[in-house]
Design a protein around this motif. Structure first.
Motif, PDB file in Angstrom:
ATOM      1  N   SER A 196     -24.361   5.750 -61.143  1.00 16.42           N
ATOM      2  CA  SER A 196     -24.345   5.621 -59.686  1.00 16.42           C
ATOM      3  C   SER A 196     -23.448   4.474 -59.241  1.00 16.42           C
ATOM      4  O   SER A 196     -23.863   3.554 -58.547  1.00 16.42           O
ATOM      5  CB  SER A 196     -25.771   5.434 -59.141  1.00 16.42           C
ATOM      6  OG  SER A 196     -26.353   4.270 -59.685  1.00 16.42           O
ATOM      7  N   MET A 197     -22.198   4.526 -59.651  1.00 14.24           N
ATOM      8  CA  MET A 197     -21.174   3.589 -59.208  1.00 14.24           C
ATOM      9  C   MET A 197     -19.919   4.397 -58.915  1.00 14.24           C
ATOM     10  O   MET A 197     -19.763   5.518 -59.397  1.00 14.24           O
ATOM     11  CB  MET A 197     -20.885   2.527 -60.267  1.00 14.24           C
ATOM     12  CG  MET A 197     -21.988   1.510 -60.431  1.00 14.24           C
ATOM     13  SD  MET A 197     -21.475   0.155 -61.526  1.00 14.24           S
ATOM     14  CE  MET A 197     -22.788  -1.011 -61.236  1.00 14.24           C
ATOM     15  N   MET A 198     -19.029   3.832 -58.105  1.00 19.78           N
ATOM     16  CA  MET A 198     -17.840   4.593 -57.737  1.00 19.78           C
ATOM     17  C   MET A 198     -16.620   3.696 -57.671  1.00 19.78           C
ATOM     18  O   MET A 198     -16.722   2.466 -57.577  1.00 19.78           O
ATOM     19  CB  MET A 198     -18.052   5.272 -56.383  1.00 19.78           C
ATOM     20  CG  MET A 198     -18.239   4.323 -55.219  1.00 19.78           C
ATOM     21  SD  MET A 198     -18.529   5.239 -53.683  1.00 19.78           S
ATOM     22  CE  MET A 198     -18.837   3.881 -52.542  1.00 19.78           C
ATOM     23  N   ARG A 199     -15.470   4.341 -57.727  1.00 21.75           N
ATOM     24  CA  ARG A 199     -14.188   3.651 -57.540  1.00 21.75           C
ATOM     25  C   ARG A 199     -13.691   4.023 -56.151  1.00 21.75           C
ATOM     26  O   ARG A 199     -13.195   5.143 -55.930  1.00 21.75           O
ATOM     27  CB  ARG A 199     -13.181   4.057 -58.618  1.00 21.75           C
ATOM     28  CG  ARG A 199     -13.540   3.575 -60.008  1.00 21.75           C
ATOM     29  CD  ARG A 199     -12.449   3.918 -61.016  1.00 21.75           C
ATOM     30  NE  ARG A 199     -12.334   5.357 -61.203  1.00 21.75           N
ATOM     31  CZ  ARG A 199     -13.068   6.053 -62.081  1.00 21.75           C
ATOM     32  NH1 ARG A 199     -13.948   5.442 -62.848  1.00 21.75           N
ATOM     33  NH2 ARG A 199     -12.913   7.364 -62.178  1.00 21.75           N
ATOM     34  N   ARG A 200     -13.861   3.118 -55.216  1.00 17.02           N
ATOM     35  CA  ARG A 200     -13.491   3.400 -53.831  1.00 17.02           C
ATOM     36  C   ARG A 200     -12.012   3.759 -53.718  1.00 17.02           C
ATOM     37  O   ARG A 200     -11.156   3.083 -54.282  1.00 17.02           O
ATOM     38  CB  ARG A 200     -13.813   2.194 -52.953  1.00 17.02           C
ATOM     39  CG  ARG A 200     -15.288   2.029 -52.655  1.00 17.02           C
ATOM     40  CD  ARG A 200     -15.578   0.755 -51.884  1.00 17.02           C
ATOM     41  NE  ARG A 200     -16.958   0.714 -51.433  1.00 17.02           N
ATOM     42  CZ  ARG A 200     -17.992   0.405 -52.205  1.00 17.02           C
ATOM     43  NH1 ARG A 200     -17.787   0.129 -53.488  1.00 17.02           N
ATOM     44  NH2 ARG A 200     -19.218   0.397 -51.718  1.00 17.02           N
ATOM     45  N   GLY A 201     -11.739   4.819 -52.969  1.00 11.49           N
ATOM     46  CA  GLY A 201     -10.370   5.247 -52.736  1.00 11.49           C
ATOM     47  C   GLY A 201      -9.800   6.158 -53.790  1.00 11.49           C
ATOM     48  O   GLY A 201      -8.664   6.610 -53.666  1.00 11.49           O
ATOM     49  N   ASP A 202     -10.580   6.465 -54.840  1.00 15.77           N
ATOM     50  CA  ASP A 202     -10.085   7.276 -55.956  1.00 15.77           C
ATOM     51  C   ASP A 202     -10.632   8.693 -55.850  1.00 15.77           C
ATOM     52  O   ASP A 202     -11.809   8.945 -56.131  1.00 15.77           O
ATOM     53  CB  ASP A 202     -10.506   6.633 -57.279  1.00 15.77           C
ATOM     54  CG  ASP A 202      -9.942   7.365 -58.492  1.00 15.77           C
ATOM     55  OD1 ASP A 202      -9.256   8.394 -58.316  1.00 15.77           O
ATOM     56  OD2 ASP A 202     -10.201   6.904 -59.620  1.00 15.77           O
TER      57      ASP A 202
END
Length: 221
Positions: A196-202
């Motif tokens: 439950s983590m993300m790479r913003r803008g990807d």
């Protein structure tokens, strides 16, 4: 939704001013709209926060729970837009365990040999007697698995709620909270098991694309 649609959502996200959510604001929303109330965090500790693959245990501060039958029925109905669901939710007023019931459940578990009443010879060092918290967590776990409860455990960082884990069944509420809270930033130091983590803008990151879709669904971009 294809790549071009995702690009449009990305542009909308870049232009939007999305505010961070404080614990107080989240608590007020959950109480007003879902009749949620705070659950002592220790009740959820037996699930093993330090072994969690969705939350960072050192940032976990609070747990909320929803037990009102009417709210649970509404959540069930809302979820039918995603998939058909059936639950055991009933109309009765919610009841929680008394100390007498906890003691009775411990005795019953021992009688039924669901647990050991004492250490196994030669394995004494591994033996951990059943505690009240073990019984309480097992009861809560049974309730959310049966659709009679929802539990929301949250992470806080720098004064804001940055992540959550919903135990129970509510796709609609999960998506709404995802839109409000988002997910922590994934970087090269993040263990791969933290889902439950993300790479913003990807747009190649499924978690970020899911976040964009949640924002779009609730009119936040």
């Amino acid at each position: 939704m294809g790549y071009e649609e995702n690009k449009k959502l990305l542009e909308l996200w870049r232009k939007a001013e999305i505010s961070k959510v404080t614990l107080e604001a989240l608590s007020e929303l959950l109480a007003e709209e879902y009749r949620a109330y705070e659950l002592p965090l220790r009740y959820m500790e037996p699930c093993g926060f330090n072994n969690h693959d969705e939350l960072r245990w050192e940032f976990i501060t609070t747990a909320f729970t929803i037990t009102h039958p009417g709210v649970l029925r509404r959540l069930e109905a809302e979820d039918k837009q995603y998939y058909p669901v059936e639950s055991d939710c009933v109309d009765d007023e919610h009841h929680f365990l008394s100390q007498e019931e906890i003691d009775e459940m411990k005795e019953e578990a021992a009688r039924d040999r669901l647990i050991d009443t004492g250490p196994i010879p030669g394995e004494e060092e591994w033996y951990e007697p059943l505690t009240d918290l073990d019984i309480i967590f097992s009861y809560i776990q049974d309730e959310y698995n049966e659709g009679k409860r929802v539990v929301i455990v949250v992470e806080e960082e720098d004064g804001y709620v940055v992540n959550f884990k919903l135990h129970g069944w509510s796709e609609r509420l999960t998506r709404r909270l995802t839109a409000m809270i988002g997910m922590p930033e994934r970087d090269h130091r993040t263990p791969e098991e933290f889902s439950s983590m993300m790479r913003r803008g990807d747009l190649n990151d499924p978690a970020f694309v899911y976040y964009l879709k949640c924002l779009d669904e609730f009119g936040m971009i």
